[in-house]
Design an enzyme around this catalytic site. Structure first.
Site, short mmCIF file in Angstrom:
data_model
loop_
_atom_site.label_atom_id
_atom_site.label_comp_id
_atom_site.label_asym_id
_atom_site.label_seq_id
_atom_site.Cartn_x
_atom_site.Cartn_y
_atom_site.Cartn_z
N LYS A 29 -14.12 -22.08 0.84
CA LYS A 29 -15.54 -22.48 0.86
C LYS A 29 -15.67 -24.00 0.98
CE LYS A 29 -18.28 -20.08 -1.57
NZ LYS A 29 -18.97 -19.41 -2.69
N ARG A 100 -20.29 -23.10 -7.62
CA ARG A 100 -19.69 -21.88 -7.05
C ARG A 100 -18.18 -22.01 -7.01
NH1 ARG A 100 -24.36 -22.41 -3.53
NH2 ARG A 100 -25.57 -20.46 -3.41
N GLY A 109 -17.44 -12.05 -4.55
CA GLY A 109 -17.96 -11.46 -5.77
C GLY A 109 -17.01 -11.42 -6.94
N MET A 111 -15.39 -14.01 -8.48
CA MET A 111 -15.53 -15.10 -9.45
C MET A 111 -17.00 -15.46 -9.59
SD MET A 111 -12.09 -17.25 -8.56
CE MET A 111 -12.36 -17.15 -6.80
N ARG A 373 -17.30 -18.48 6.49
CA ARG A 373 -15.90 -18.08 6.28
C ARG A 373 -15.56 -16.98 7.27
NH1 ARG A 373 -17.12 -15.30 0.39
NH2 ARG A 373 -18.48 -13.63 1.11
N HIS A 491 -22.77 -6.31 -2.78
CA HIS A 491 -21.40 -6.35 -3.29
C HIS A 491 -20.63 -5.10 -2.88
CE1 HIS A 491 -18.32 -5.40 -6.37
NE2 HIS A 491 -18.06 -6.69 -6.28
N ARG A 597 15.86 14.57 7.66
CA ARG A 597 16.45 15.03 6.40
C ARG A 597 16.66 16.54 6.49
NH1 ARG A 597 11.82 11.17 4.22
NH2 ARG A 597 10.94 12.27 6.00
N ARG A 653 20.61 13.22 9.31
CA ARG A 653 21.40 13.00 8.09
C ARG A 653 21.91 14.34 7.57
NH1 ARG A 653 18.40 10.70 2.89
NH2 ARG A 653 17.70 12.87 2.77
N GLU A 780 23.83 2.93 1.23
CA GLU A 780 22.94 3.17 0.10
C GLU A 780 23.50 2.66 -1.22
OE1 GLU A 780 21.01 7.33 0.47
OE2 GLU A 780 22.94 7.47 1.51
N SER A 799 22.62 2.79 8.87
CA SER A 799 21.21 2.92 8.53
C SER A 799 21.08 2.67 7.04
CB SER A 799 20.68 4.32 8.88
OG SER A 799 19.30 4.41 8.56
N THR A 802 17.25 2.17 1.87
CA THR A 802 16.86 1.15 0.89
C THR A 802 16.22 1.72 -0.37
OG1 THR A 802 14.81 0.85 2.17
CG2 THR A 802 16.62 -0.71 2.56
N ASN A 803 15.81 2.99 -0.34
CA ASN A 803 15.31 3.60 -1.58
C ASN A 803 16.42 3.66 -2.62
OD1 ASN A 803 12.96 3.96 -0.15
ND2 ASN A 803 13.25 6.15 0.19
N CYS A 866 16.01 3.14 7.02
CA CYS A 866 15.24 4.39 7.02
C CYS A 866 14.59 4.67 5.67
CB CYS A 866 16.12 5.56 7.44
SG CYS A 866 17.52 5.87 6.34
N TYR A 886 16.30 -1.72 14.28
CA TYR A 886 15.10 -0.89 14.15
C TYR A 886 14.75 -0.67 12.69
CZ TYR A 886 18.11 3.12 12.96
OH TYR A 886 19.01 3.96 12.36
#
Length: 926
Positions: A29, A100, A109, A111, A373, A491, A597, A653, A780, A799, A802-803, A866, A886
């Site tokens: 602002k 303000r 809205g 703050m 803005r 709002h 899977r 897999r 993994e 591959s 990452t879980n 993956c 990828y």
């Protein structure tokens, strides 16, 4: 206290010290107020207290900051006095100020704002005399006491069922006078309100309302700093990934008045439609009002343009004659002011090259711009505005891609109401289409209860008279929002569009009783828990539930996706387990299947019986007999996948979860299984006990199953190769990739690779034909990442799962982390949920190391990810920088990942070109 650091920056016609580029220091602002002054736009003068002062306030407290900025603030006030020709605190002709907030990221809205600061019992008399308008002066005074009492002194409702105590008093006085609108109250009524407000503050707070203007100013400044850490601001930052460390600026500005009579007004305008993206100047205004009236939703505003007014009248079922006489547009009511506003809007959009959200005040026929803005907008509007601005030559291709937040594409992919079902549904009310979308849910009246209901697995529609920033959490979990009051810039409307939530505002037929927990429309009473459906595109409210269908995608969406392919380096594949999923993924632009899977194919009908037969078998012969039943089913599944992904890679897999997941653990389920399979219940119970594991995630699963039972790997490998040959014979181009899960040593991979290659060779010999395929592994475990160079000499692709890699690296169970992870996030131990966005310093470092080692050992090795992180934009950017080939994600996140990949390439450039795919001499096993 003198300070070498500058904390206060002036803006106005006489002196402007900031500019748009200083957003981090002055907030959005403050930076844009300065920029408007530099553009020659008429802006009330003022000054901005920087975000650095807020950081000092948070770290060292109020007393420290007061000494730090006192002199600069005094100088700032003096400059405003000079430019306005008034003196702050002068009882005869007082300079009044607004205070303000203004963070670097727009937080509408969230703050606090205070208007008309500087009034007291003496100054209100002077203001009335100077303006020759006693009603205006007392209206300004009662507004100031109401805002200051709420924001600075903390006088708020004591319970969620209670209305705003100030508004309750206003309603009592209006009822006593027999009027409906605040503007119908006379001067004596406003004087009564002032006295009642003061008495309320004294009774509730225990001290008098402050009369010293400087005490008022410092109270307001520190209240804005405090509001950076109020609950609603914290929730908004959490939802929008805004760091706490940014802080907020404070903007102190000379007041201009939209409540001076019928030649004065206040409003909010947008250079384009924030809901649809249409290139149409639009907005709302109120005659004889102040700015907060428009966004608060207490009065339903009028439209700025004649076209907008006519569209509103159609939705509100108001005829043209009634519209012109009772609800004229600003364009019709004040044509000269409208043209000035249109000129300012055009200048600002062309200057910032983005859709602008502007606030303005008209004081006795003079236009003042209070704010501009980059406007919040829906996902659909984001896409349309970016593509149309590109076509109009306002922005280039890269800017167009960067303008769209990847996550917001979700909104375009969500289902819409079935058209036939909508025709048969009962319309019970109409309001303003504040934020498009389709929503069905149960009525809930309170934001905190909406959260609780959602935790219980329910879907809710939040119904309110009007929303306030305190409702943010409930709004974020609701399917849709319905308000009885408010306009397109209220709002509820602004926040819902920012969230991509369906919202209908200003549904005047809706009467809400919070204490009774009912919604009444006409003679019909709806209880909490009743079902509603909202069409945020038309403003229609329907009784009951309406079924949905898949959304159709616009040409703008296709144009944006085509642009992503021009700039992205990362390919985007999909995690898909069925041909239908694969078809959806390909339609969304997936360039392959990154994870199929196979275990998900085992749960249907007679398949689960064959799996359970294998599990219960006493020896290899029994297992092979059961696996023979599964072979044609798996082969058929893979044929369907290869058919849908014709010419694109499909990564399959091998079986990953532990066997106990395929057997019921409750006695009723075990009895059913025993009856279906014709075996004793005791045998099943005994097998369940044998398969029990204390930590299944690290137990007998993945490649460990294939090593213990190589016949499982053999069956799956045969199914893949036979399916590939069958589809090749039918004219399809097949690119099969077989993936071994959860390896931690090269010997594990080698043992499984031997079975797979021998099986493939046997099928090739039986069929008398060959087929190329890739054989690789999931990374993994941390150990697999550490020895990635050794694994790469045997595996043809990596591959990253990452879980599991996140679970094993952090030592967190994903299923149990919900008990403590919210505390970690709240206390700043983690900035993001590591299961949603990749832990770059820990898990990410392992990925980078494994990619580097893999490429060194096998130049050109294919690498991808993956896990669920493959669809998270921040993670996609990281994977781009790590040099992966990828990412793979769920089908409906493919467009999100494509856009994130393009943005990553634009922001960071492409990593060095990859070496061509090659081999690598085997080395001793580890």
């Amino acid at each position: 206290m003198s300070s070498p650091v500058k904390y206060v920056y002036a803006f106005g016609a006489a002196l402007t010290e900031g500019e748009a580029a200083m957003k981090n220091l002055l907030g959005g602002k403050g930076a844009n107020l300065a920029e408007m002054c530099r553009l020659g736009i008429t802006v009330p003068p003022g000054f901005t207290i920087s975000t650095e002062a807020c950081t000092e306030f948070t770290d060292k407290g109020q007393a420290h900051v007061f000494e730090l900025i006192r002199d600069e603030v005094a100088q700032g006030v003096a400059r405003v006095e000079g430019e306005m020709g008034k003196r702050f605190g002068d009882p005869a002709d007082p300079l009044l100020l607004s205070v303000r907030s203004g963070a670097r990221a727009s937080m509408p809205g969230m703050m606090d704002t205070i208007l008309n600061l500087g009034l007291n019992d003496e100054a209100v008399v002077g203001l009335a005399r100077k303006a020759n308008n006693e009603r205006f002066a007392w209206d300004s005074y009662r507004r100031f006491i109401q805002m200051y009492g709420d924001v600075v002194m903390g006088l708020k409702p004591v319970s969620k069922e209670e209305h705003d105590p100030f508004e309750v008093i206003i309603d009592m006085v209006k009822e006593k006078r027999g009027v409906k609108l605040d503007t119908d109250l006379g001067t004596d009524d406003l004087k009564e309100l002032v006295q009642r407000f003061k008495s309320l503050i004294r009774a509730r707070i225990g001290r008098d309302f402050p009369t010293d203007p400087w005490e008022q100013l410092w109270g307001a400044v520190f209240a804005v700093f405090e509001s950076w850490n109020n609950d609603r601001a914290k929730v908004y930052r959490e939802l929008n990934d805004i760091p706490q460390s940014w802080g907020t600026a404070v903007n102190v500005q000379a007041m201009v008045f939209g409540n001076l009579g019928d030649s004065s007004a206040t409003g909010v305008a947008f250079s384009r439609d924030a809901g649809t993206g249409e290139d149409l100047f639009n907005g709302e205004f109120l005659i004889n009002a102040q700015g907060e009236d428009v966004v608060a939703g207490v009065r339903t505003p009028q439209q700025i343009s004649r076209l907008g007014s006519q569209r509103w009248a159609q939705l509100a079922l108001v005829n043209e004659e009634e519209r012109r006489s009772q609800f004229p547009s600003l364009e019709e009511l004040m044509p000269d002011i409208y043209q000035q506003l249109l000129k300012a809007e055009t200048l600002l959009e062309n200057h910032f090259r983005d859709m602008q959200d502007m606030e303005f005040t008209i004081q006795e026929g003079k236009l003042w711009m209070l704010q501009t803005r980059n406007g919040k907008r829906t996902g659909a509007a984001m896409v349309r505005i970016a593509v149309e601005m590109l076509k109009q030559g306002m922005i280039d291709e890269k800017t167009a891609l960067l303008r769209v937040a990847p996550e917001r594409l979700n909104e375009l992919l969500h289902p819409v109401f079935d058209t036939h079902a909508v025709k048969a549904a009962k319309v019970i009310a109409r309001g303003l289409p504040a934020s498009p979308g389709a929503a069905t849910g149960q009525i809930v009246f309170f934001a905190d209860e909406a959260e609780e209901w959602v935790k219980q697995g329910k879907v809710v529609i939040l119904v309110r008279l009007e929303t306030s920033p305190e409702d943010l959490r409930g709004m974020s979990v609701a399917q849709g929002i319905l308000t009885a009051r408010g306009g397109m810039t209220s709002h509820a409307a602004v926040v819902a569009r920012g969230m991509g939530k369906c919202c209908i505002s200003g549904a005047g037929a809706v009467h809400v009783d919070y204490k009774a927990r009912t919604m009444t429309i006409g003679d019909t009473v709806y209880q909490e828990g009743d079902w509603l459906s909202l069409d945020g595109s038309t403003g229609e409210v329907f009784e009951g539930r309406i079924p949905t269908v898949e959304a159709g995608l616009s040409g703008d969406f296709g144009a944006l996706m085509a642009l992503t392919d021009k700039y992205k380096r990362l390919h985007v594949r999909a995690n898909a387990d069925t041909p239908d999923d694969a078809k959806v993924a390909r339609n969304f632009g997936a360039t392959g299947i990154g994870l199929c899977r196979t275990e998900h194919m085992f749960f249907a009908g007679d398949r689960i019986l064959a799996v359970r037969e294998m599990i219960l078998a006493n020896d290899e012969a029994g297992r092979r007999k059961a696996l023979a039943k599964l072979l044609p089913m798996q082969r058929g599944d893979f044929e369907g996948m290869f058919r849908e992904m014709n010419g694109l890679p499909v990564t399959i897999r091998l079986l990953d979860p532990p066997l106990h997941e395929f057997i019921p653990h409750d006695e009723a389920g075990q009895r059913t299984m025993a009856n279906e399979m014709g075996v004793p219940l005791g045998k099943i119970k005994m097998r369940v006990e044998e398969l029990h594991e204390f930590n299944p995630m690290m137990g007998h699963r993945g490649c460990r199953l294939g090593i213990s039972y190589p016949e499982i790997t053999e069956m799956q490998a045969r199914a893949v190769i036979e399916a590939a040959l069958n589809m090749k014979a039918r004219g399809f181009e097949v690119k099969a990739e077989i993936m071994v899960p959860l390896v931690g040593t090269v010997r594990e991979f080698d043992a499984q690779a031997k079975v797979i290659r021998q099986t493939a060779a046997a099928v090739f010999a039986e069929r008398g034909e060959q087929l190329e395929y890739l054989l690789g592994t999931m990374i993994e475990t941390p150990r697999a990442a550490v020895i990635a160079d050794s694994i790469a000499r045997q595996a043809e692709f990596f591959s990253f799962g990452t879980n599991d890699l996140t679970q094993m690296t952090l030592g967190f169970s994903r299923d149990d982390a919900g008990k403590f992870l919210p505390d970690y996030l709240r206390k700043g131990i983690y900035e993001h949920d590591p299961f949603r966005s990749i832990d770059q310093k820990g898990v990410g470092a392992l990925v980078e190391m494994a990619v580097r080692k893999g490429q060194q050992a096998r130049p050109g090795i294919e690498t991808g990810v993956c896990g669920e992180h493959g669809g998270d934009p921040a993670s996609v950017e990281f994977f781009h920088g790590a040099g992966l080939d990828y990412v793979s994600c769920s089908p409906f996140r493919v467009p999100i990942a494509r856009l994130a990949a393009a943005q990553a390439a634009i922001r960071g450039g492409a990593p060095a070109p990859r070496a061509p795919r090659g081999g690598g001499a085997p080395t001793p096993l580890n």
